[in-house]
Design a protein around this motif. Sequence first.
Motif, PDB file in Angstrom:
ATOM      1  N   UNK A 172      -9.009 -41.751 -48.738  1.00  0.00           N
ATOM      2  CA  UNK A 172      -9.690 -40.506 -48.388  1.00  0.00           C
ATOM      3  C   UNK A 172      -9.429 -39.497 -49.495  1.00  0.00           C
ATOM      4  N   UNK A 173     -10.470 -39.106 -50.206  1.00  0.00           N
ATOM      5  CA  UNK A 173     -10.347 -38.087 -51.251  1.00  0.00           C
ATOM      6  C   UNK A 173     -10.417 -36.711 -50.599  1.00  0.00           C
ATOM      7  N   UNK A 174      -9.524 -35.822 -50.994  1.00  0.00           N
ATOM      8  CA  UNK A 174      -9.477 -34.471 -50.452  1.00  0.00           C
ATOM      9  C   UNK A 174      -9.984 -33.493 -51.509  1.00  0.00           C
ATOM     10  N   UNK A 175     -11.006 -32.732 -51.138  1.00  0.00           N
ATOM     11  CA  UNK A 175     -11.600 -31.715 -52.007  1.00  0.00           C
ATOM     12  C   UNK A 175     -11.358 -30.342 -51.403  1.00  0.00           C
ATOM     13  N   UNK A 176     -11.177 -29.333 -52.253  1.00  0.00           N
ATOM     14  CA  UNK A 176     -10.963 -27.980 -51.771  1.00  0.00           C
ATOM     15  C   UNK A 176     -11.701 -26.946 -52.596  1.00  0.00           C
ATOM     16  N   UNK A 177     -12.095 -25.878 -51.915  1.00  0.00           N
ATOM     17  CA  UNK A 177     -12.728 -24.731 -52.556  1.00  0.00           C
ATOM     18  C   UNK A 177     -12.031 -23.482 -52.045  1.00  0.00           C
ATOM     19  N   UNK A 178     -11.449 -22.712 -52.960  1.00  0.00           N
ATOM     20  CA  UNK A 178     -10.758 -21.476 -52.596  1.00  0.00           C
ATOM     21  C   UNK A 178     -11.744 -20.319 -52.549  1.00  0.00           C
ATOM     22  N   UNK A 179     -11.406 -19.310 -51.785  1.00  0.00           N
ATOM     23  CA  UNK A 179     -12.262 -18.125 -51.671  1.00  0.00           C
ATOM     24  C   UNK A 179     -12.606 -17.549 -53.034  1.00  0.00           C
ATOM     25  N   UNK A 180     -11.602 -17.389 -53.903  1.00  0.00           N
ATOM     26  CA  UNK A 180     -11.863 -16.772 -55.213  1.00  0.00           C
ATOM     27  C   UNK A 180     -12.767 -17.652 -56.080  1.00  0.00           C
ATOM     28  N   UNK A 181     -12.695 -18.972 -55.896  1.00  0.00           N
ATOM     29  CA  UNK A 181     -13.603 -19.871 -56.623  1.00  0.00           C
ATOM     30  C   UNK A 181     -15.031 -19.709 -56.116  1.00  0.00           C
ATOM     31  N   UNK A 182     -15.183 -19.571 -54.813  1.00  0.00           N
ATOM     32  CA  UNK A 182     -16.509 -19.377 -54.226  1.00  0.00           C
ATOM     33  C   UNK A 182     -17.114 -18.057 -54.680  1.00  0.00           C
ATOM     34  N   UNK A 183     -16.299 -17.031 -54.789  1.00  0.00           N
ATOM     35  CA  UNK A 183     -16.795 -15.736 -55.243  1.00  0.00           C
ATOM     36  C   UNK A 183     -17.345 -15.823 -56.665  1.00  0.00           C
ATOM     37  N   UNK A 184     -16.732 -16.629 -57.500  1.00  0.00           N
ATOM     38  CA  UNK A 184     -17.240 -16.825 -58.875  1.00  0.00           C
ATOM     39  C   UNK A 184     -18.542 -17.602 -58.853  1.00  0.00           C
ATOM     40  N   UNK A 185     -18.696 -18.541 -57.906  1.00  0.00           N
ATOM     41  CA  UNK A 185     -19.933 -19.331 -57.795  1.00  0.00           C
ATOM     42  C   UNK A 185     -21.088 -18.489 -57.304  1.00  0.00           C
TER      43      UNK A 185
END
Length: 194
Positions: free
Chosen positions: A180-193
């Motif tokens: 099972x591969x675990x992926x994550x997206x942090x709030x600050x990364x989403x804000x840059x996107x």
Amino acid sequence: MATIVSESTTESTPAPIVTTDKCLIRAYALSDAQALADAGNHPEIVAYMRDTFPNPYTLESANFWIDFALKMDPMVNFVICTLDGTPAGGIGLKPQNDVDSRNWELGYWVAMDHWGKGVATSAAKAFSLWAFKQFPDLLRIEAGVFSDNTGSMKVLERIGFTKEGVKRRAIYKKGKIMDLAIYGLLREEAERLG
């Protein structure tokens, strides 16, 4: 670019919470059940879903899920539709609890007719951005992906999720053991996107 909408346009079909150039995401309607049952009742869909996703995926299964999703508070599970409003899959968040309460799990599926057309990528990105705006305490969104599901891994990588690790031999599905591969997206990364 995603447009966020919050008011309903009709009683029978809820207004989208997000509209992209590939799809729209809105609350479920009872009228979605047959289209979702038809779209979800394929071994290729079920292969990468948790066992809680029924197989076969019947009209009764779709109606049960729609009722469940509509009763959740907060509402965190939605239907992915084509731009003409045809149901084409589902997307949602699974809130965690205890010390993980600000880390929610993303899940999604898209009908096979829409694979390879950017629908999953567009929906997952727009929905993740919506989630961070909608839930100010949310710190991160994570997704677990079965090791054979390279398509979903590509979706997450395209929209800025980071592969954070692999839980070795963590999945047992239909007689097969997978990582099972675990992926994550942090709030600050989403804000840059966004």
